[in-house]
Design a protein around this motif. Structure first.
Motif, PDB file in Angstrom:
ATOM      1  N   PHE A 110       0.874  -1.167   0.000  1.00 11.50           N
ATOM      2  CA  PHE A 110       0.000   0.000   0.000  1.00 11.50           C
ATOM      3  C   PHE A 110       0.913   1.219   0.000  1.00 11.50           C
ATOM      4  O   PHE A 110       1.631   1.463   0.977  1.00 11.50           O
ATOM      5  CB  PHE A 110      -0.894   0.004   1.241  1.00 11.50           C
ATOM      6  N   ALA A 111       0.914   1.963  -1.096  1.00  8.46           N
ATOM      7  CA  ALA A 111       1.906   3.029  -1.262  1.00  8.46           C
ATOM      8  C   ALA A 111       1.255   4.352  -1.650  1.00  8.46           C
ATOM      9  O   ALA A 111       0.304   4.379  -2.438  1.00  8.46           O
ATOM     10  CB  ALA A 111       2.928   2.635  -2.318  1.00  8.46           C
ATOM     11  N   PRO A 112       1.774   5.462  -1.117  1.00  6.14           N
ATOM     12  CA  PRO A 112       1.356   6.787  -1.595  1.00  6.14           C
ATOM     13  C   PRO A 112       1.996   7.071  -2.944  1.00  6.14           C
ATOM     14  O   PRO A 112       2.872   6.318  -3.396  1.00  6.14           O
ATOM     15  CB  PRO A 112       1.889   7.724  -0.513  1.00  6.14           C
ATOM     16  N   ASP A 113       1.573   8.147  -3.579  1.00  5.28           N
ATOM     17  CA  ASP A 113       2.125   8.485  -4.899  1.00  5.28           C
ATOM     18  C   ASP A 113       3.627   8.750  -4.814  1.00  5.28           C
ATOM     19  O   ASP A 113       4.392   8.330  -5.684  1.00  5.28           O
ATOM     20  CB  ASP A 113       1.407   9.721  -5.466  1.00  5.28           C
ATOM     21  N   LYS A 114       4.043   9.442  -3.768  1.00  4.03           N
ATOM     22  CA  LYS A 114       5.463   9.780  -3.613  1.00  4.03           C
ATOM     23  C   LYS A 114       5.923   9.380  -2.201  1.00  4.03           C
ATOM     24  O   LYS A 114       5.952  10.220  -1.294  1.00  4.03           O
ATOM     25  CB  LYS A 114       5.691  11.270  -3.860  1.00  4.03           C
ATOM     26  N   PRO A 115       6.295   8.116  -2.021  1.00  6.01           N
ATOM     27  CA  PRO A 115       6.707   7.658  -0.689  1.00  6.01           C
ATOM     28  C   PRO A 115       7.966   8.382  -0.211  1.00  6.01           C
ATOM     29  O   PRO A 115       8.890   8.617  -0.979  1.00  6.01           O
ATOM     30  CB  PRO A 115       6.992   6.169  -0.896  1.00  6.01           C
ATOM     31  N   LYS A 116       7.984   8.708   1.084  1.00  2.25           N
ATOM     32  CA  LYS A 116       9.185   9.270   1.703  1.00  2.25           C
ATOM     33  C   LYS A 116      10.091   8.153   2.197  1.00  2.25           C
ATOM     34  O   LYS A 116      11.309   8.277   2.201  1.00  2.25           O
ATOM     35  CB  LYS A 116       8.792  10.191   2.861  1.00  2.25           C
ATOM     36  N   THR A 117       9.496   7.065   2.628  1.00  3.91           N
ATOM     37  CA  THR A 117      10.222   5.877   3.060  1.00  3.91           C
ATOM     38  C   THR A 117       9.223   4.726   3.116  1.00  3.91           C
ATOM     39  O   THR A 117       8.051   4.889   2.755  1.00  3.91           O
ATOM     40  CB  THR A 117      10.910   6.090   4.425  1.00  3.91           C
ATOM     41  N   HIS A 118       9.677   3.564   3.577  1.00  8.80           N
ATOM     42  CA  HIS A 118       8.789   2.405   3.646  1.00  8.80           C
ATOM     43  C   HIS A 118       9.024   1.631   4.925  1.00  8.80           C
ATOM     44  O   HIS A 118      10.066   1.768   5.572  1.00  8.80           O
ATOM     45  CB  HIS A 118       9.009   1.485   2.438  1.00  8.80           C
ATOM     46  N   VAL A 119       8.040   0.822   5.278  1.00  6.13           N
ATOM     47  CA  VAL A 119       8.182  -0.156   6.353  1.00  6.13           C
ATOM     48  C   VAL A 119       7.737  -1.502   5.804  1.00  6.13           C
ATOM     49  O   VAL A 119       6.869  -1.575   4.938  1.00  6.13           O
ATOM     50  CB  VAL A 119       7.355   0.201   7.610  1.00  6.13           C
ATOM     51  N   THR A 120       8.363  -2.567   6.286  1.00  7.66           N
ATOM     52  CA  THR A 120       7.966  -3.922   5.912  1.00  7.66           C
ATOM     53  C   THR A 120       7.354  -4.570   7.146  1.00  7.66           C
ATOM     54  O   THR A 120       8.002  -4.667   8.186  1.00  7.66           O
ATOM     55  CB  THR A 120       9.167  -4.745   5.418  1.00  7.66           C
ATOM     56  N   GLU A 136      -5.151   1.868   9.793  1.00 10.06           N
ATOM     57  CA  GLU A 136      -4.466   3.158   9.741  1.00 10.06           C
ATOM     58  C   GLU A 136      -3.488   3.252   8.564  1.00 10.06           C
ATOM     59  O   GLU A 136      -2.701   4.196   8.488  1.00 10.06           O
ATOM     60  CB  GLU A 136      -3.722   3.394  11.059  1.00 10.06           C
ATOM     61  N   VAL A 137      -3.554   2.281   7.657  1.00  9.64           N
ATOM     62  CA  VAL A 137      -2.645   2.300   6.504  1.00  9.64           C
ATOM     63  C   VAL A 137      -2.869   3.547   5.655  1.00  9.64           C
ATOM     64  O   VAL A 137      -1.916   4.160   5.153  1.00  9.64           O
ATOM     65  CB  VAL A 137      -2.803   1.015   5.667  1.00  9.64           C
ATOM     66  N   GLY A 138      -4.128   3.949   5.484  1.00 10.48           N
ATOM     67  CA  GLY A 138      -4.407   5.155   4.715  1.00 10.48           C
ATOM     68  C   GLY A 138      -3.750   6.378   5.329  1.00 10.48           C
ATOM     69  O   GLY A 138      -3.191   7.222   4.615  1.00 10.48           O
ATOM     70  N   GLU A 139      -3.794   6.464   6.648  1.00 12.04           N
ATOM     71  CA  GLU A 139      -3.149   7.577   7.344  1.00 12.04           C
ATOM     72  C   GLU A 139      -1.636   7.514   7.174  1.00 12.04           C
ATOM     73  O   GLU A 139      -0.982   8.552   6.968  1.00 12.04           O
ATOM     74  CB  GLU A 139      -3.509   7.541   8.832  1.00 12.04           C
ATOM     75  N   LEU A 140      -1.069   6.313   7.242  1.00  8.61           N
ATOM     76  CA  LEU A 140       0.366   6.160   7.025  1.00  8.61           C
ATOM     77  C   LEU A 140       0.751   6.599   5.621  1.00  8.61           C
ATOM     78  O   LEU A 140       1.765   7.289   5.421  1.00  8.61           O
ATOM     79  CB  LEU A 140       0.786   4.705   7.259  1.00  8.61           C
ATOM     80  N   ASN A 141      -0.057   6.219   4.635  1.00  8.48           N
ATOM     81  CA  ASN A 141       0.195   6.645   3.262  1.00  8.48           C
ATOM     82  C   ASN A 141       0.150   8.173   3.146  1.00  8.48           C
ATOM     83  O   ASN A 141       0.977   8.788   2.463  1.00  8.48           O
ATOM     84  CB  ASN A 141      -0.816   6.030   2.307  1.00  8.48           C
ATOM     85  N   ASP A 142      -0.822   8.792   3.825  1.00  9.23           N
ATOM     86  CA  ASP A 142      -0.929  10.250   3.792  1.00  9.23           C
ATOM     87  C   ASP A 142       0.306  10.914   4.391  1.00  9.23           C
ATOM     88  O   ASP A 142       0.665  12.040   4.009  1.00  9.23           O
ATOM     89  CB  ASP A 142      -2.173  10.713   4.557  1.00  9.23           C
ATOM     90  N   LEU A 143       0.960  10.213   5.323  1.00 16.04           N
ATOM     91  CA  LEU A 143       2.173  10.740   5.956  1.00 16.04           C
ATOM     92  C   LEU A 143       3.438  10.385   5.174  1.00 16.04           C
ATOM     93  O   LEU A 143       4.549  10.665   5.617  1.00 16.04           O
ATOM     94  CB  LEU A 143       2.282  10.198   7.390  1.00 16.04           C
ATOM     95  N   GLY A 144       3.260   9.751   4.016  1.00 13.37           N
ATOM     96  CA  GLY A 144       4.391   9.450   3.139  1.00 13.37           C
ATOM     97  C   GLY A 144       5.028   8.099   3.361  1.00 13.37           C
ATOM     98  O   GLY A 144       6.117   7.832   2.836  1.00 13.37           O
ATOM     99  N   ILE A 145       4.362   7.215   4.103  1.00 15.97           N
ATOM    100  CA  ILE A 145       4.939   5.919   4.432  1.00 15.97           C
ATOM    101  C   ILE A 145       4.332   4.820   3.557  1.00 15.97           C
ATOM    102  O   ILE A 145       3.112   4.624   3.558  1.00 15.97           O
ATOM    103  CB  ILE A 145       4.722   5.554   5.918  1.00 15.97           C
ATOM    104  N   GLU A 146       5.184   4.129   2.831  1.00 14.22           N
ATOM    105  CA  GLU A 146       4.750   2.961   2.056  1.00 14.22           C
ATOM    106  C   GLU A 146       4.740   1.742   2.972  1.00 14.22           C
ATOM    107  O   GLU A 146       5.715   1.494   3.692  1.00 14.22           O
ATOM    108  CB  GLU A 146       5.700   2.732   0.886  1.00 14.22           C
ATOM    109  N   VAL A 147       3.653   0.985   2.969  1.00 15.16           N
ATOM    110  CA  VAL A 147       3.518  -0.193   3.821  1.00 15.16           C
ATOM    111  C   VAL A 147       3.630  -1.444   2.943  1.00 15.16           C
ATOM    112  O   VAL A 147       2.831  -1.645   2.033  1.00 15.16           O
ATOM    113  CB  VAL A 147       2.174  -0.200   4.577  1.00 15.16           C
TER     114      VAL A 147
END
Length: 239
Positions: A110-120, A136-147
């Motif tokens: 689950f990734a935002p358009d422009k990820p700042k970083t990622h977590v596995t 809360e994945v949507g919120e994480l994406n909004d904060l720039g975090i790719e899950v």
């Protein structure tokens, strides 16, 4: 100048020769243990006569130069004002390489358009805190975090939760199947060539003991659920 270079070269060759013998002894001794993970490197540790053994999984062991003694545990440096866990730092770097090397087409992302970083995240569909994190994945994406999700059915391969996770990985839309399963909804039972068992085994090798197990991009493990804002802060600090 040439003399200095010659001396430096001879010193390097001598150091390699000195290390080769204990490394061979350590490998010979550890081969008797039938470790499930191969040895990646053997190097000197800060303690004289004790060597650092890094496994392919990124985990760290320590051994005596003759290979007769094996140490499993954390090595701390107490020389500074604050103790520093040398083992944790070395393992994080190695584990980060292993986890980040997971093929992305074998993960549920689950990734935002422009990820700042990622977590596995090693996850289980039946884990309550995993479901809370997923909400809360949507919120994480909004904060720039790719899950990035990897499978870790806690009950083990072949069990009902593992079968559900296999169906997720076999689904045409893995994201939708993951969300439905996390909501407790029944999803279509599917079979295919999937990485669920392989990811479960890898999770065990890199130290996953429960879910969710969240690895930062630099390999640091954050065990358990954390609210989206806190998790995003940790992720950005550990790229």
């Amino acid at each position: 100048m040439r003399l200095k270079l010659l001396i430096a070269s001879l010193s390097a060759l001598c150091a390699t020769a000195v290390l080769a013998e204990p490394a061979d002894d350590i490998r010979a001794s550890l081969s008797k243990l039938n470790l499930p993970v191969a040895i990646k490197t053997i190097s000197e540790s800060p303690i004289s006569g004790v060597y650092q053994v890094q496994l392919d999984s990124g985990r760290i062991l320590y051994a005596s130069g003759d290979g007769q003694f094996l140490i499993q545990g954390a090595l701390y440096d107490l020389s500074a004002a604050q103790p520093r866990n040398l083992t944790s730092a070395a393992e994080a770097a190695g584990i980060g390489e292993v986890v980040n090397a997971l093929p992305q087409d074998q993960l549920v992302i689950f990734a935002p358009d422009k990820p700042k970083t990622h977590v596995t995240v090693f996850t289980d569909v039946d884990c309550g805190y995993c479901r809370l994190l997923h909400s809360e994945v949507g919120e994480l994406n909004d904060l720039g975090i790719e899950v990035r999700y990897a499978a870790f059915p806690r009950s083990g391969p072949g069990q009902p939760s593992a079968k559900i996770m296999e169906s997720i990985w076999c689904a045409e839309d893995r994201q939708e199947a993951m969300t439905e399963a996390k909501l407790g909804n029944k999803i279509e039972t599917l079979t295919c060539d999937n990485p669920v068992n392989k990811q479960f085994a890898l999770g065990q090798q890199v130290g996953v003991q429960g879910t969710p197990a969240i690895f930062m991009a630099n390999g640091v493990l954050l065990p358990g659920y954390k609210p989206a804002a806190e998790l995003a802060e940790q992720a950005l600090a550990n790229q």
